[in-house]
Scaffold this active site. Sequence first.
Site, PDB file in Angstrom:
ATOM      1  N   GLY A 127      -9.618  16.318 -18.469  1.00 13.22           N
ATOM      2  CA  GLY A 127      -9.216  14.897 -18.291  1.00 13.22           C
ATOM      3  C   GLY A 127     -10.196  14.008 -17.467  1.00 13.22           C
ATOM      4  O   GLY A 127     -10.048  12.958 -16.926  1.00 13.22           O
ATOM      5  N   ASP A 128     -11.348  14.896 -16.923  1.00  7.99           N
ATOM      6  CA  ASP A 128     -12.096  14.148 -15.852  1.00  7.99           C
ATOM      7  C   ASP A 128     -13.336  13.554 -16.809  1.00  7.99           C
ATOM      8  O   ASP A 128     -14.002  14.228 -17.508  1.00  7.99           O
ATOM      9  CB  ASP A 128     -12.952  15.463 -15.231  1.00  7.99           C
ATOM     10  CG  ASP A 128     -12.517  15.337 -13.707  1.00  7.99           C
ATOM     11  OD1 ASP A 128     -11.486  14.460 -13.390  1.00  7.99           O
ATOM     12  OD2 ASP A 128     -12.910  16.483 -12.987  1.00  7.99           O
ATOM     13  N   TYR A 144       1.028   8.495 -12.537  1.00  2.34           N
ATOM     14  CA  TYR A 144       0.395   7.792 -11.584  1.00  2.34           C
ATOM     15  C   TYR A 144      -0.077   6.276 -12.177  1.00  2.34           C
ATOM     16  O   TYR A 144       0.443   5.220 -11.604  1.00  2.34           O
ATOM     17  CB  TYR A 144      -0.836   8.319 -10.570  1.00  2.34           C
ATOM     18  CG  TYR A 144      -1.429   7.356  -9.675  1.00  2.34           C
ATOM     19  CD1 TYR A 144      -0.424   6.736  -8.559  1.00  2.34           C
ATOM     20  CD2 TYR A 144      -2.728   7.156  -9.795  1.00  2.34           C
ATOM     21  CE1 TYR A 144      -1.114   5.849  -7.777  1.00  2.34           C
ATOM     22  CE2 TYR A 144      -3.306   6.476  -8.777  1.00  2.34           C
ATOM     23  CZ  TYR A 144      -2.660   5.604  -7.958  1.00  2.34           C
ATOM     24  OH  TYR A 144      -3.298   4.833  -6.979  1.00  2.34           O
ATOM     25  N   ASN A 173       2.626   6.377  -3.702  1.00  4.83           N
ATOM     26  CA  ASN A 173       2.191   7.821  -4.062  1.00  4.83           C
ATOM     27  C   ASN A 173       0.990   7.711  -4.607  1.00  4.83           C
ATOM     28  O   ASN A 173       1.270   7.227  -5.943  1.00  4.83           O
ATOM     29  CB  ASN A 173       3.194   9.009  -4.222  1.00  4.83           C
ATOM     30  CG  ASN A 173       4.441   9.000  -3.527  1.00  4.83           C
ATOM     31  OD1 ASN A 173       5.679   8.767  -3.732  1.00  4.83           O
ATOM     32  ND2 ASN A 173       4.205   9.637  -2.245  1.00  4.83           N
ATOM     33  N   SER A 174      -0.024   8.630  -4.614  1.00  6.91           N
ATOM     34  CA  SER A 174      -1.411   8.431  -5.200  1.00  6.91           C
ATOM     35  C   SER A 174      -1.941   9.720  -5.918  1.00  6.91           C
ATOM     36  O   SER A 174      -3.195   9.761  -5.986  1.00  6.91           O
ATOM     37  CB  SER A 174      -1.999   7.396  -4.447  1.00  6.91           C
ATOM     38  OG  SER A 174      -2.309   8.198  -3.368  1.00  6.91           O
ATOM     39  N   PHE A 197       0.858  -1.403   0.103  1.00 12.02           N
ATOM     40  CA  PHE A 197      -0.227  -0.001   0.209  1.00 12.02           C
ATOM     41  C   PHE A 197       0.868   1.418  -0.120  1.00 12.02           C
ATOM     42  O   PHE A 197       0.242   2.318   0.350  1.00 12.02           O
ATOM     43  CB  PHE A 197      -0.891   0.088   1.355  1.00 12.02           C
ATOM     44  CG  PHE A 197      -1.973  -1.016   1.369  1.00 12.02           C
ATOM     45  CD1 PHE A 197      -2.988  -1.149   0.949  1.00 12.02           C
ATOM     46  CD2 PHE A 197      -1.604  -2.342   1.830  1.00 12.02           C
ATOM     47  CE1 PHE A 197      -3.972  -2.041   0.918  1.00 12.02           C
ATOM     48  CE2 PHE A 197      -2.363  -3.268   2.011  1.00 12.02           C
ATOM     49  CZ  PHE A 197      -3.592  -3.462   1.604  1.00 12.02           C
TER      50      PHE A 197
END
Length: 323
Positions: A283-284, A139, A74-75, A71
């Site tokens: 980009g959404d 990411y 970096n996110s 886990f």
Amino acid sequence: MILVVGGAGYIGSHLVKELVEKEEVVVLDNLSTGHREAVDQRAIFVEGDLGNEQDLQKVFSNYPIQAVMHFAANSLVGESVVDPLKYYQNNVASTLTLLKVMKETNVNKFIFSSTAATYGIPNVEIIHESTQTKPINPYGHSKLMIEQILADFAKAYGFQYIVLRYFNAAGAHESAVIGESHDPETHLIPIILQHLLGQRDKISVFGSDYDTKDGTCIRDYIHVTDLASAHILALQALLTEKKSAEIYNLGNGLGYSVNEVIGTCENVTGVKANVEMADRRAGDPARLVASSQKIFSELGWKAERDLKKIIADAWKWHQTQRY
């Protein structure tokens, strides 16, 4: 004994809280974004870095590790675009260091926390595991790279792994002992709840003209405790050699719009939100919703907690936030 890297973070700490009921747990975390207070006291905590080979060798030599759950990525999507080096260094290079030490110590079972960002912007109503992976940011690329590395390790070294791709983790443990605490906070539900607690002036909704039922984006929200249970089922399947080299989506299969989330937050808290409509963000996509039929049919998992439960548990946490 199970090693949880990143076990002091939001999702990792919730997994640890459930896992200590069934297994002995060692947590490795550098506390760069995690919280020592969030780690269940029944787990062994080691402060160390995923990318530090000496830290890893010490853990694997001191404890009889059977499997690793990862886990420690970096996110933040936006951050990955402006600082890709950080993401490839930690999410790829440091994970490779971990896999190297695992290979050297003959530990070959691995649960990987992946992401819907591997799919990019799919042109489908419901995302299946077979949907094309086409990440649009570092990411997503970094996570997909590790998925490919795991597949290669499986062929070359007999590595056994399960990848869990999930969407929007949300909520808090129902005890309100642990919850979601990021700095900066970028997730919708905690941002709304912070506003309703008077910590933010308003909520901005980015786009109200999408081709959805109310014009706002639809996303797939999963209670963090449901995510934890999925990881434990995957671990049990791996330890018993029931499954390996599998990829599973974790979603609710429905999706909730931004307006629905705001409305549910208002209903749960009894507080009216100050909402500002803003322009779309580049980009959404209009809709990101996952099918979890595969993991249901193979491991018996499905999301048990609905949006109201997610928000009610998050609200309890935010009112008494401990860290």
